[in-house]
Design an enzyme around this catalytic site. Structure first.
Site, PDB file in Angstrom:
ATOM      1  N   HIS A  36       0.847  -1.190   0.000  1.00  0.00           N
ATOM      2  CA  HIS A  36       0.000   0.000   0.000  1.00  0.00           C
ATOM      3  C   HIS A  36       0.884   1.241   0.000  1.00  0.00           C
ATOM      4  O   HIS A  36       1.193   1.793   1.052  1.00  0.00           O
ATOM      5  CB  HIS A  36      -0.917   0.010   1.225  1.00  0.00           C
ATOM      6  CG  HIS A  36      -1.973  -1.056   1.210  1.00  0.00           C
ATOM      7  ND1 HIS A  36      -1.696  -2.384   1.469  1.00  0.00           N
ATOM      8  CD2 HIS A  36      -3.317  -0.993   0.964  1.00  0.00           C
ATOM      9  CE1 HIS A  36      -2.816  -3.082   1.378  1.00  0.00           C
ATOM     10  NE2 HIS A  36      -3.812  -2.261   1.081  1.00  0.00           N
ATOM     11  N   HIS A 274      -3.810   3.393  -3.896  1.00  0.00           N
ATOM     12  CA  HIS A 274      -4.036   2.876  -2.546  1.00  0.00           C
ATOM     13  C   HIS A 274      -3.336   1.548  -2.292  1.00  0.00           C
ATOM     14  O   HIS A 274      -2.547   1.439  -1.356  1.00  0.00           O
ATOM     15  CB  HIS A 274      -5.540   2.717  -2.308  1.00  0.00           C
ATOM     16  CG  HIS A 274      -5.884   1.945  -1.079  1.00  0.00           C
ATOM     17  ND1 HIS A 274      -5.748   2.456   0.186  1.00  0.00           N
ATOM     18  CD2 HIS A 274      -6.365   0.673  -0.920  1.00  0.00           C
ATOM     19  CE1 HIS A 274      -6.111   1.548   1.074  1.00  0.00           C
ATOM     20  NE2 HIS A 274      -6.506   0.460   0.429  1.00  0.00           N
ATOM     21  N   GLU A 432     -20.585  -1.371  22.866  1.00  0.00           N
ATOM     22  CA  GLU A 432     -19.921  -2.626  23.205  1.00  0.00           C
ATOM     23  C   GLU A 432     -18.628  -2.831  22.416  1.00  0.00           C
ATOM     24  O   GLU A 432     -17.609  -3.276  22.970  1.00  0.00           O
ATOM     25  CB  GLU A 432     -20.857  -3.813  22.956  1.00  0.00           C
ATOM     26  CG  GLU A 432     -22.070  -3.842  23.863  1.00  0.00           C
ATOM     27  CD  GLU A 432     -23.255  -3.081  23.298  1.00  0.00           C
ATOM     28  OE1 GLU A 432     -24.337  -3.127  23.921  1.00  0.00           O
ATOM     29  OE2 GLU A 432     -23.103  -2.449  22.221  1.00  0.00           O
ATOM     30  N   HIS A 496     -31.838 -12.168  22.442  1.00  0.00           N
ATOM     31  CA  HIS A 496     -30.911 -12.019  23.563  1.00  0.00           C
ATOM     32  C   HIS A 496     -30.366 -13.361  24.065  1.00  0.00           C
ATOM     33  O   HIS A 496     -29.577 -13.372  25.014  1.00  0.00           O
ATOM     34  CB  HIS A 496     -31.597 -11.294  24.729  1.00  0.00           C
ATOM     35  CG  HIS A 496     -31.718  -9.811  24.520  1.00  0.00           C
ATOM     36  ND1 HIS A 496     -32.224  -9.260  23.369  1.00  0.00           N
ATOM     37  CD2 HIS A 496     -31.395  -8.766  25.323  1.00  0.00           C
ATOM     38  CE1 HIS A 496     -32.213  -7.934  23.475  1.00  0.00           C
ATOM     39  NE2 HIS A 496     -31.712  -7.612  24.650  1.00  0.00           N
TER      40      HIS A 496
END
Length: 718
Positions: A36, A274, A432, A496
């Site tokens: 890269h 890139h 989270e 859940h």
């Protein structure tokens, strides 16, 4: 917002260094036709400003505790970091090593994305945005240490965290989660440097983004600076970076640096720059344009070497000055200095195991509560603990008595007492993924200085899984307290109920998943997670929402073995089956074993199986003694999860074959056949198949198991 930085004049010296650096990147990618190059080439001036002028580090003492931390969140531009490590004098990063990029060398220090075990690399990066959250964790670590140990005239911790990002990092949700929290926490020792070249893999950023990044960063509580010519304006970059270090606004700083990807190449400013080598013709043309010899490769002039020559001795002066400060600090504040030394060494205080509770509840108790009772004295009395939750304090039981929140001292929240930077309880908010990546940054600050604890429902560690994986890859000791871990959590329903998640984490290398059965096993799991044996392993302590009984035969000292026998058949008797009970369902396996023997004459052994990872590490003799499969005794796992993984240890599994159901916990167990009576029939039917009974088309002893052709050695879901 802080405003723009005036464009400076490119000096001949800087011009030569920048050209040399860019051609090095081009050559390094060209030699093996990969890599890269574009981002690293465009970011050259940023690196000169950092490594030469602003960043405090010591190439010959790379683990100096008070060094600035640098995180390359856009890790695909790793040659940017590797090349500056080489030029600034890190001994391990020789020119030969630099040339190992994309080679077949197994001793290469230049992997395709930075890896933290190498000198000068603070965290492993690659999945975009993770590095931003890691940097937030590193900055939080320094903030907490400074507030805890610094005294007037003794700033023993005053390092800065620098995070390099690209356009793609700022599109990742995890980066935005971490940026939002960092702004709220007013982490003035954190700077994000944005390589704003407006290019990602697919093309220009305006294919997908039309937002005002600077306005968004300002709205998140960051001070925003602009550098108009990030490709060449070294002076302007130094001014912006120096201003960020001063952080007079009392906020984290975001420096918007406008660059051109692959500047100077034929594909400058395009996505082509890139991720592919530029091509030998383009590299040769760049060299001619820069006044370099196209036939020369990896050319570093004496002038460039001289430009960076001061970096190692300057770093050693910083180290000596800091050591002198520590000596004076030790004389002025001996007790505090002694504690600070233990923290730097990453050592838990002697006798920490005595803090583990020895008594267990007298009544059925959710293991989430038992786990919290184990953590509470540890977190309260061991300053290395940084405990946090993703907006679930009432549910996860990690909020220990007398906790103090990690918050800006100026913040007076509407709910709850004000926090301070010495606080060690972190409210992550509903973030989270960022929570676990920030915890990785806390753990990576210095080995053992912090023991981060995260907490949430087990299902939400699916949101966090990429960060848990990166912690495992970096071998960081982070403890994840995962609650509500079975269908027994009930009414919240299948969204859940994490029936598949244990299989993921049991398969993930270097992660220890503990499903604990009662308070005794909870104590053992925490003790194991914090032991020296596990100091390079993330752990998940998985617990139940619902109450479970305290069981006879469970042993905290057996948890490091991963699995152990809790009920054996009578001496001299041959068992008919071994039930592998796990976590909140171990008591069901024990009750089923008793019923099998009492009502059906089948002798059933029971093994508690809290951690498959640790069991796999035991000697074969121990594993055979526990399972007894080599003696012809079939093993049946009893766990309301999908069965993936159990085929290694068992012949069959009483398991889930789909998602859960929204029912009260006991009703969910009954619906899916995990009440004791149903488990007995399913196991009894399997034993009949194992013995070859019921094969004439009648149900016979195989009642509870679907009629099918089956032979030993074929794993069966029952």
């Amino acid at each position: 917002m802080g405003g723009s930085i005036v464009v400076g004049v490119l000096s001949p010296e800087h011009d030569h260094v920048l050209k040399t650096f860019r051609l090095l990147i081009a050559d390094l990618c060209e030699q093996f036709r990969g890599g890269h190059p574009g981002g690293a080439i465009g970011m050259a001036a940023i690196g000169v400003a950092l490594w030469k002028y602003v960043m405090r580090y010591a190439p010959h003492s790379p683990d100096w505790f008070n060094r600035d931390r640098f995180v390359l969140s856009n890790g695909h531009t790793c040659l940017f970091q590797y090349t500056f490590l080489h030029l600034s004098g890190y001994r391990a990063m020789t020119l030969s090593q630099l040339q190992s990029y994309h080679s077949a060398r197994t001793d290469s220090l230049c992997p395709g994305h930075p890896e933290m075990e190498h000198e000068g690399i603070e965290v492993t990066t690659g999945p975009l945005g993770q590095g931003v959250a890691n940097a937030v964790g590193l900055a939080m670590a320094a903030t907490n240490l400074a507030a805890t140990y610094n005294r007037p005239g003794f700033d023993v911790v005053d390092n800065h965290t620098w995070c390099m990002v690209g356009d793609a990092c700022l599109q990742e949700g995890i980066a935005l989660e971490a940026i939002s929290l960092a702004g709220h926490l007013r982490l003035s020792n954190l700077t994000i440097v944005y390589d704003n070249n407006q290019i990602t893999c697919d093309g220009s950023v305006d294919l997908t983004n039309s937002e005002d990044v600077k306005a968004k960063m300002g709205a998140c509580g960051w001070d925003v600076l602009d550098v108009e010519d990030g490709c060449f304006d070294v002076e302007g970059l130094v001014a912006a970076l120096s201003s960020a270090r001063e952080a007079k606004a009392g906020k984290p700083t975001f420096i918007n640096v406008r660059t051109v990807i692959g500047v100077g190449s034929a594909v400058a400013g395009t996505a082509t720059a890139h991720g592919v080598a530029l091509g030998k013709d383009d590299v040769a043309a760049m060299k001619r344009a820069y006044g370099f010899d196209p036939a020369q490769h990896f050319a570093i002039s004496d002038a460039v070497r001289a430009f960076f020559a001061e970096c190692p001795p300057r770093g050693e002066r910083w180290v000596r000055d800091w050591q002198g400060l520590l000596d004076r600090y030790s004389a002025a504040h001996p007790e505090l200095a002694a504690e600070f030394r233990l923290r730097r060494l990453g050592q838990l205080p002697p006798g920490w195991e005595d803090l583990l509770p020895t008594a267990v509840p007298a009544k059925p108790t959710p293991t989430r509560a038992s786990s919290g009772a184990v953590l509470a004295p540890l977190a309260a009395q061991i300053p290395a603990f940084m405990v946090g939750t993703a907006d679930l304090s009432p549910s996860v039981h990690m909020a220990y008595p007398a906790k103090v929140d990690f918050q800006p001292p100026s913040l007076v929240p509407t709910s709850g007492p004000p926090g301070v930077y010495t606080g060690r309880y972190i409210h992550y908010g509903v973030r989270e993924h960022a929570m676990c990546a920030i915890a990785n940054g806390l753990a990576a600050f210095s080995p053992g200085t912090f023991i981060p604890v995260t907490s949430s429902f087990f299902i939400f560690y699916l949101y966090a899984a990429p960060a848990v994986r990166m912690g495992a890859l970096m071998r960081l000791r982070v403890v994840h307290a995962a609650t509500h871990d079975s269908i027994g959590m009930g009414e919240d329903g299948p969204t859940h109920q994490p029936v598949e998640l244990a299989a993921l984490y049991r398969a993930m290398p270097n992660v220890a998943l503990f499903r604990v059965a009662d308070a005794e096993e909870a104590a053992g799991a925490w003790a194991c997670a914090l032991s020296d044996k596990m100091n390079e392993t993330p752990s998940i302590v998985s617990t139940s929402r619902h109450a479970v009984p305290q069981l006879a035969g469970t042993r905290r000292d057996a948890i490091p073995r991963g699995a152990y026998v809790v009920k054996e058949v009578a001496a001299g008797a041959q068992a008919d089956v071994t039930l592998l009970g796990v976590g909140a369902e171990l008591h069901i396996a024990l009750a089923a074993a008793a019923a099998l023997e009492q009502d059906h004459g089948l002798r059933a052994r029971v093994v508690s199986f809290p951690c498959a990872r640790l069991f796999a590490q035991q000697a074969p003799q121990y594993r055979r003694a526990v399972l007894q499969r080599h003696q012809g005794v079939p093993a049946v796992a009893v766990e309301p999860y999908v069965s993936a993984g159990w085929e290694r240890w068992a012949d069959a599994a009483v398991c889930m074959k789909g998602f859960g159901k929204s029912l009260p916990g006991p009703d969910a167990y009954r619906w899916f056949g995990f009440d004791v009576g149903a488990v007995v029939e399913r196991v009894r039917g399997f034993v009949g198949l194992w013995r070859g009974e019921g094969g004439d088309g009648g149900r016979g002893a195989s009642e509870g198991v679907e009629e099918r052709e089956w032979v030993r050695g074929e794993f069966l879901e029952i």
